[in-house]
Scaffold this motif. Structure first.
Motif, PDB file in Angstrom:
ATOM      1  N   ALA A  31       0.836  -1.195   0.000  1.00 38.33           N
ATOM      2  CA  ALA A  31       0.000   0.000   0.000  1.00 38.33           C
ATOM      3  C   ALA A  31       0.872   1.246   0.000  1.00 38.33           C
ATOM      4  O   ALA A  31       0.575   2.218  -0.685  1.00 38.33           O
ATOM      5  CB  ALA A  31      -0.935  -0.006   1.210  1.00 38.33           C
ATOM      6  N   GLY A  55     -12.129  -3.227   8.825  1.00 34.13           N
ATOM      7  CA  GLY A  55     -11.162  -2.663   7.894  1.00 34.13           C
ATOM      8  C   GLY A  55     -10.192  -1.741   8.601  1.00 34.13           C
ATOM      9  O   GLY A  55     -10.258  -1.572   9.820  1.00 34.13           O
ATOM     10  N   ILE A  80      -5.064   5.370   2.566  1.00 39.38           N
ATOM     11  CA  ILE A  80      -5.735   4.291   1.847  1.00 39.38           C
ATOM     12  C   ILE A  80      -6.636   3.573   2.846  1.00 39.38           C
ATOM     13  O   ILE A  80      -6.218   3.316   3.979  1.00 39.38           O
ATOM     14  CB  ILE A  80      -4.720   3.281   1.266  1.00 39.38           C
ATOM     15  CG1 ILE A  80      -3.799   3.973   0.263  1.00 39.38           C
ATOM     16  CG2 ILE A  80      -5.435   2.092   0.622  1.00 39.38           C
ATOM     17  CD1 ILE A  80      -2.631   3.132  -0.185  1.00 39.38           C
ATOM     18  N   LYS A  82      -8.929   0.042   3.458  1.00 37.78           N
ATOM     19  CA  LYS A  82      -9.105  -1.316   2.934  1.00 37.78           C
ATOM     20  C   LYS A  82      -9.835  -2.173   3.965  1.00 37.78           C
ATOM     21  O   LYS A  82      -9.671  -1.964   5.157  1.00 37.78           O
ATOM     22  CB  LYS A  82      -7.737  -1.970   2.690  1.00 37.78           C
ATOM     23  CG  LYS A  82      -6.895  -1.306   1.654  1.00 37.78           C
ATOM     24  CD  LYS A  82      -5.485  -1.839   1.562  1.00 37.78           C
ATOM     25  CE  LYS A  82      -5.339  -3.295   1.858  1.00 37.78           C
ATOM     26  NZ  LYS A  82      -4.001  -3.817   1.594  1.00 37.78           N
ATOM     27  N   LYS A  88     -12.862  -9.129   3.076  1.00 40.10           N
ATOM     28  CA  LYS A  88     -12.616  -8.790   1.665  1.00 40.10           C
ATOM     29  C   LYS A  88     -13.732  -9.372   0.798  1.00 40.10           C
ATOM     30  O   LYS A  88     -14.086 -10.532   0.921  1.00 40.10           O
ATOM     31  CB  LYS A  88     -11.260  -9.329   1.230  1.00 40.10           C
ATOM     32  CG  LYS A  88     -10.812  -8.782  -0.094  1.00 40.10           C
ATOM     33  CD  LYS A  88      -9.332  -9.017  -0.262  1.00 40.10           C
ATOM     34  CE  LYS A  88      -8.853  -8.574  -1.605  1.00 40.10           C
ATOM     35  NZ  LYS A  88      -8.857  -7.157  -1.799  1.00 40.10           N
ATOM     36  N   ILE A  94     -16.495   1.849   0.294  1.00 35.50           N
ATOM     37  CA  ILE A  94     -15.283   2.242   1.027  1.00 35.50           C
ATOM     38  C   ILE A  94     -14.936   3.677   0.648  1.00 35.50           C
ATOM     39  O   ILE A  94     -14.936   4.036  -0.520  1.00 35.50           O
ATOM     40  CB  ILE A  94     -14.111   1.295   0.708  1.00 35.50           C
ATOM     41  CG1 ILE A  94     -14.494  -0.145   1.020  1.00 35.50           C
ATOM     42  CG2 ILE A  94     -12.864   1.710   1.488  1.00 35.50           C
ATOM     43  CD1 ILE A  94     -13.475  -1.166   0.539  1.00 35.50           C
ATOM     44  N   TYR A 119     -16.902   1.502  -4.018  1.00 39.18           N
ATOM     45  CA  TYR A 119     -15.661   0.735  -3.999  1.00 39.18           C
ATOM     46  C   TYR A 119     -15.806  -0.430  -3.030  1.00 39.18           C
ATOM     47  O   TYR A 119     -16.304  -0.262  -1.916  1.00 39.18           O
ATOM     48  CB  TYR A 119     -14.479   1.599  -3.577  1.00 39.18           C
ATOM     49  CG  TYR A 119     -14.113   2.689  -4.553  1.00 39.18           C
ATOM     50  CD1 TYR A 119     -14.323   2.555  -5.914  1.00 39.18           C
ATOM     51  CD2 TYR A 119     -13.536   3.864  -4.106  1.00 39.18           C
ATOM     52  CE1 TYR A 119     -13.965   3.549  -6.808  1.00 39.18           C
ATOM     53  CE2 TYR A 119     -13.173   4.874  -4.987  1.00 39.18           C
ATOM     54  CZ  TYR A 119     -13.393   4.704  -6.330  1.00 39.18           C
ATOM     55  OH  TYR A 119     -13.032   5.697  -7.201  1.00 39.18           O
ATOM     56  N   SER A 121     -13.016  -2.943  -2.765  1.00 40.84           N
ATOM     57  CA  SER A 121     -11.729  -3.517  -2.361  1.00 40.84           C
ATOM     58  C   SER A 121     -10.816  -2.507  -1.655  1.00 40.84           C
ATOM     59  O   SER A 121     -10.097  -2.885  -0.744  1.00 40.84           O
ATOM     60  CB  SER A 121     -11.007  -4.130  -3.553  1.00 40.84           C
ATOM     61  OG  SER A 121     -10.858  -3.191  -4.588  1.00 40.84           O
ATOM     62  N   PHE A 122     -10.853  -1.237  -2.049  1.00 42.75           N
ATOM     63  CA  PHE A 122     -10.077  -0.204  -1.357  1.00 42.75           C
ATOM     64  C   PHE A 122     -10.501   1.163  -1.866  1.00 42.75           C
ATOM     65  O   PHE A 122     -11.137   1.279  -2.907  1.00 42.75           O
ATOM     66  CB  PHE A 122      -8.567  -0.391  -1.561  1.00 42.75           C
ATOM     67  CG  PHE A 122      -8.100  -0.143  -2.975  1.00 42.75           C
ATOM     68  CD1 PHE A 122      -7.632   1.099  -3.352  1.00 42.75           C
ATOM     69  CD2 PHE A 122      -8.137  -1.149  -3.926  1.00 42.75           C
ATOM     70  CE1 PHE A 122      -7.205   1.348  -4.659  1.00 42.75           C
ATOM     71  CE2 PHE A 122      -7.708  -0.930  -5.229  1.00 42.75           C
ATOM     72  CZ  PHE A 122      -7.245   0.326  -5.588  1.00 42.75           C
TER      73      PHE A 122
END
Length: 153
Positions: A31, A55, A80, A82, A88, A94, A119, A121-122
């Motif tokens: 990341a 998360g 970031i 996640k 996941k 997100i 979003y 996934s991230f």
């Protein structure tokens, strides 16, 4: 710039899958690499509701310097958000954002990613120039949705 970064990431992932290579889940070090070379992790905040954490928001700094009052200054800050490994693919919406504030509490800079999007996934990386501001003058927020409920830092 964000669109180009996401398109490049999707192309890289597609190429790895097409070549038959496995791709590991990105670690915090990966990341940091997506923030850019030279970024170092300076904090990690859990995204939670009550005691349940689904998360994390990772915050990275670039080019550390000490101000005249020996407060922490980073030339740039990156964030970031996640989901954790167990969540996941199960979370949605997100979001991550940063505010830069002056000494009287006025917002002098703002960046975000994920609002009005879904979003899964991230979100991010987002970057904000923060040199000259103490880390406490940079407000970072992130949240995501799991089973219809919001989880935040």
């Amino acid at each position: 710039m964000k669109r180009i970064t996401r398109a490049l990431a999707a192309t890289t992932l597609g190429a790895a899958v097409a070549l038959g290579g496995g791709l590991a889940i990105a670690s915090p070090a990966d990341a940091a690499a997506s923030c850019g070379p030279g970024y170092k992790q300076i904090s990690k905040k859990p995204l939670k509701r009550g005691k349940t954490v689904v998360g994390d928001m990772y915050v990275y700094g670039y080019k550390y310097a000490k101000g005249k009052y020996k407060t922490k200054h980073w030339h740039w800050t990156c964030a970031i958000a996640k989901p954790r490994k167990a969540y996941k693919g199960k979370v949605s919406h997100i979001q991550v954002e940063m505010f830069r504030m002056n000494n009287v509490g006025s917002i002098t800079g703002y960046v975000e990613d994920g609002r009005k999007r879904n979003y899964k996934s991230f979100a991010g990386p987002i970057r904000l120039k923060t040199y000259g501001y103490a880390q406490s003058a940079v407000v970072k927020n992130a949240k995501l949705k799991y089973k219809g409920k919001w989880y935040a830092d």
